[in-house]
Design a protein around this motif. Structure first.
Motif, PDB file in Angstrom:
ATOM      1  N   UNK A   2     -19.197   2.253 -10.595  1.00 24.85           N
ATOM      2  CA  UNK A   2     -18.489   3.435 -10.814  1.00 24.85           C
ATOM      3  C   UNK A   2     -18.264   3.759 -12.375  1.00 24.85           C
ATOM      4  N   UNK A   3     -18.078   5.267 -12.351  1.00 20.84           N
ATOM      5  CA  UNK A   3     -17.892   5.899 -13.845  1.00 20.84           C
ATOM      6  C   UNK A   3     -16.498   5.370 -14.371  1.00 20.84           C
ATOM      7  N   UNK A   4     -15.662   5.304 -13.455  1.00 21.54           N
ATOM      8  CA  UNK A   4     -14.325   5.102 -13.619  1.00 21.54           C
ATOM      9  C   UNK A   4     -13.540   4.326 -12.526  1.00 21.54           C
ATOM     10  N   UNK A   5     -12.546   3.428 -12.752  1.00 18.32           N
ATOM     11  CA  UNK A   5     -11.782   2.804 -11.929  1.00 18.32           C
ATOM     12  C   UNK A   5     -10.238   2.950 -12.175  1.00 18.32           C
ATOM     13  N   UNK A   6      -9.752   3.390 -10.892  1.00 14.71           N
ATOM     14  CA  UNK A   6      -8.072   3.472 -11.038  1.00 14.71           C
ATOM     15  C   UNK A   6      -7.542   2.723  -9.959  1.00 14.71           C
ATOM     16  N   UNK A   7      -6.648   1.612 -10.441  1.00 14.75           N
ATOM     17  CA  UNK A   7      -5.885   0.731  -9.449  1.00 14.75           C
ATOM     18  C   UNK A   7      -4.196   0.808  -9.643  1.00 14.75           C
ATOM     19  N   UNK A   8      -3.884   0.690  -8.625  1.00 11.24           N
ATOM     20  CA  UNK A   8      -2.387   0.164  -8.912  1.00 11.24           C
ATOM     21  C   UNK A   8      -1.529   1.444  -8.869  1.00 11.24           C
ATOM     22  N   UNK A   9      -1.853   2.651  -8.863  1.00 14.46           N
ATOM     23  CA  UNK A   9      -1.210   3.668  -9.082  1.00 14.46           C
ATOM     24  C   UNK A   9      -0.679   4.538  -7.699  1.00 14.46           C
ATOM     25  N   UNK A  10      -0.719   3.478  -6.699  1.00 18.44           N
ATOM     26  CA  UNK A  10      -0.285   4.265  -5.416  1.00 18.44           C
ATOM     27  C   UNK A  10      -1.294   5.300  -5.055  1.00 18.44           C
TER      28      UNK A  10
ATOM     29  N   UNK B 289      -3.588  -7.916  -9.651  1.00 18.18           N
ATOM     30  CA  UNK B 289      -2.535  -8.590  -9.725  1.00 18.18           C
ATOM     31  C   UNK B 289      -2.310  -9.487  -8.172  1.00 18.18           C
ATOM     32  N   UNK B 290      -3.671  -9.431  -7.435  1.00 16.09           N
ATOM     33  CA  UNK B 290      -3.232  -9.917  -5.999  1.00 16.09           C
ATOM     34  C   UNK B 290      -4.091 -11.169  -5.866  1.00 16.09           C
TER      35      UNK B 290
ATOM     36  N   UNK C 140      -9.472 -13.490  -4.656  1.00 19.42           N
ATOM     37  CA  UNK C 140     -10.840 -12.837  -4.122  1.00 19.42           C
ATOM     38  C   UNK C 140     -10.945 -11.353  -4.190  1.00 19.42           C
ATOM     39  N   UNK C 141      -9.618 -10.774  -4.448  1.00 23.45           N
ATOM     40  CA  UNK C 141      -9.629  -9.333  -4.904  1.00 23.45           C
ATOM     41  C   UNK C 141      -9.892  -8.736  -6.148  1.00 23.45           C
ATOM     42  N   UNK C 142     -10.073  -9.902  -7.038  1.00 23.14           N
ATOM     43  CA  UNK C 142     -10.530  -9.372  -8.525  1.00 23.14           C
ATOM     44  C   UNK C 142     -11.400  -8.701  -8.858  1.00 23.14           C
TER      45      UNK C 142
ATOM     46  N   UNK D  15       0.674  -1.391  -0.099  1.00 21.76           N
ATOM     47  CA  UNK D  15       0.004   0.073  -0.161  1.00 21.76           C
ATOM     48  C   UNK D  15       0.797   1.298   0.054  1.00 21.76           C
ATOM     49  N   UNK D  16       2.140   1.226   0.123  1.00 21.38           N
ATOM     50  CA  UNK D  16       2.822   2.390   0.089  1.00 21.38           C
ATOM     51  C   UNK D  16       3.207   2.731   1.616  1.00 21.38           C
ATOM     52  N   UNK D  17       4.295   4.023   1.569  1.00 19.33           N
ATOM     53  CA  UNK D  17       4.381   4.484   2.787  1.00 19.33           C
ATOM     54  C   UNK D  17       3.665   5.866   3.073  1.00 19.33           C
TER      55      UNK D  17
END
Length: 156
Positions: free
Chosen positions: A129-137, A115-116, A119-121, A32-34
């Motif tokens: 949602x109109x838009x989905x953004x994932x993986x960009x921190x 990529x996890x 069950x998270x897929x 999840x980042x720092x």
């Protein structure tokens, strides 16, 4: 001399974070980042302001509190950026609340949920949602608010 007018507060949008996001920076930083939640919220406020928006940032570990915030957004906000976290995969109630308020919704995830673990897929929220953004921190929030501003401008 009269006081100058107060700056325009911006178009109100809700930035809603779900369970365990209060532990950002501590919980699995390799995933999840720092960045902390406070840092993410500061990023959201500055990005929103740059686009004429005002980010109302909230976080809860409780499904009902998130649903109440979504219901409130129907009359108090013009759009929603949501990281439903674990509720993405389990909460039909959060999905139904988002569908009911009829506002533009941008779903954001810090990690690439595809990529996890399997069950998270699937995200119930993605269907409304109109838009989905994932993986960009944490940068995904800036992308989400930028896109939400474009959606709101297009719907004027």
């Amino acid at each position: 001399m009269p006081n100058p007018p107060a700056p325009h507060p911006g178009v109100p949008v809700l930035v809603l974070n779900g369970p365990n996001l209060d532990l950002l920076g501590l919980r699995e930083p390799e995933v999840y980042g720092k960045d902390t939640l406070a840092g993410v919220e500061a990023l959201c406020r500055s990005t929103a302001a740059a686009h004429g928006l005002r980010a109302d940032c909230r976080q809860s570990n409780h499904e009902g509190v998130l649903i109440d915030a979504i219901h409130e957004a129907r009359t108090a906000h013009r759009g929603i950026v949501i990281n439903p976290a674990g509720y993405s995969h389990t909460s039909v109630a959060v999905r139904d609340a988002l569908a009911a308020v009829a506002l533009p919704v941008v779903e954001v995830h810090l990690s690439n949920i595809h990529r996890r673990e399997p069950f998270r897929h699937h995200s119930h929220v993605s269907a409304v949602a109109d838009t989905v953004i994932c993986g960009a921190g944490s940068h995904g929030y800036a992308l989400a608010l930028t896109h939400l501003a474009q959606l709101l401008e297009a719907n004027r």
